[in-house]
Design an enzyme around this catalytic site. Structure first.
Site, PDB file in Angstrom:
ATOM      1  N   ARG A   1      27.164  -1.433  -6.186  1.00 46.31           N
ATOM      2  CA  ARG A   1      28.083  -1.064  -4.855  1.00 46.31           C
ATOM      3  C   ARG A   1      27.498  -1.248  -4.024  1.00 46.31           C
ATOM      4  O   ARG A   1      27.735  -0.774  -3.229  1.00 46.31           O
ATOM      5  CB  ARG A   1      27.439   0.674  -5.582  1.00 46.31           C
ATOM      6  CG  ARG A   1      28.886   1.077  -6.819  1.00 46.31           C
ATOM      7  CD  ARG A   1      28.770   2.930  -7.139  1.00 46.31           C
ATOM      8  NE  ARG A   1      27.232   2.613  -7.788  1.00 46.31           N
ATOM      9  CZ  ARG A   1      27.645   3.075  -9.552  1.00 46.31           C
ATOM     10  NH1 ARG A   1      28.276   3.045  -9.722  1.00 46.31           N
ATOM     11  NH2 ARG A   1      26.450   3.350 -10.249  1.00 46.31           N
TER      12      ARG A   1
ATOM     13  N   GLU B   1      15.829   3.029 -15.963  1.00 50.46           N
ATOM     14  CA  GLU B   1      16.258   4.036 -16.204  1.00 50.46           C
ATOM     15  C   GLU B   1      16.658   4.052 -17.894  1.00 50.46           C
ATOM     16  O   GLU B   1      16.548   4.765 -19.194  1.00 50.46           O
ATOM     17  CB  GLU B   1      16.515   5.348 -16.016  1.00 50.46           C
ATOM     18  CG  GLU B   1      17.600   5.360 -15.322  1.00 50.46           C
ATOM     19  CD  GLU B   1      18.245   4.811 -14.341  1.00 50.46           C
ATOM     20  OE1 GLU B   1      18.703   4.929 -13.272  1.00 50.46           O
ATOM     21  OE2 GLU B   1      17.164   3.624 -13.348  1.00 50.46           O
TER      22      GLU B   1
END
Length: 183
Positions: free
Chosen positions: A70, A107
């Site tokens: 992005r 994560e």
């Protein structure tokens, strides 16, 4: 309504995506709305020209680095407005030619980022941009890639900063700027 409130109102939250316990904030509604997208880009460029560049020694940004994927949506437009180059940082195996790589923890587990070896020149001022910062692993990796090539990271820019998550990275060398803070 402020720019921040306007942009924040357009974000869409998806609970338990991509896995249970994760709240996903979708930035794509900002890109579907031309006024919101213009507001977003103008906000970033104004921040860079009024806060970031005046603090830099050379008073300019040479390169905008966008993170896969992005950051690719924001980086080229910001670079164009600043008269700077755009350089992508991609996941391993996606860039042709000689590359510099760094492995980092996300994560969801380990990943590797790469940048083309000639993407950033020694001494160039660099802005790193992405849509969101959570733990900071990918931003830290991008900064390491820039530094490996002798570039100077002036700042890390994000649409959204997720607060309250543990970060093993303290961005001592360059500050973080986020438009929206989310907890």
């Amino acid at each position: 309504m402020s720019d921040v409130d306007y942009l924040q109102a357009l974000l869409v939250r998806y609970p338990d995506f991509p896995k249970p316990g994760v709240d996903f904030l979708d930035i794509f509604p900002l890109l579907r709305d031309p006024l919101a997208f213009e507001t977003l880009i103008t906000h970033f460029v104004h921040h860079i020209t009024s806060h970031t560049i005046p603090k830099s020694v050379r008073k300019k940004v040479d390169v905008v680095v966008g993170l896969d994927a992005r950051g690719f949506l924001l980086g080229p437009i910001i670079a164009l407005r600043l008269g700077a180059a755009f350089v992508p940082v991609r996941k391993k195996g996606k860039l042709p030619g000689a590359c510099v790589s760094v492995t980092y923890e996300k994560e969801y587990g380990p990943d590797t980022f790469e940048i083309q070896k000639d993407g950033v020149q020694s001494g160039q001022n660099v802005i790193v941009v992405d849509d969101l910062i959570a733990t900071g692993g990918s931003a830290k990796a991008a900064g390491e890639l820039v530094e490996k090539q002798g570039g100077i990271v002036l700042e890390y820019l994000f649409i959204v900063e997720v607060l309250g998550l543990p970060r093993d990275w303290h961005h001592d060398k360059a500050p973080i700027y986020s438009i929206i803070q989310y907890s």
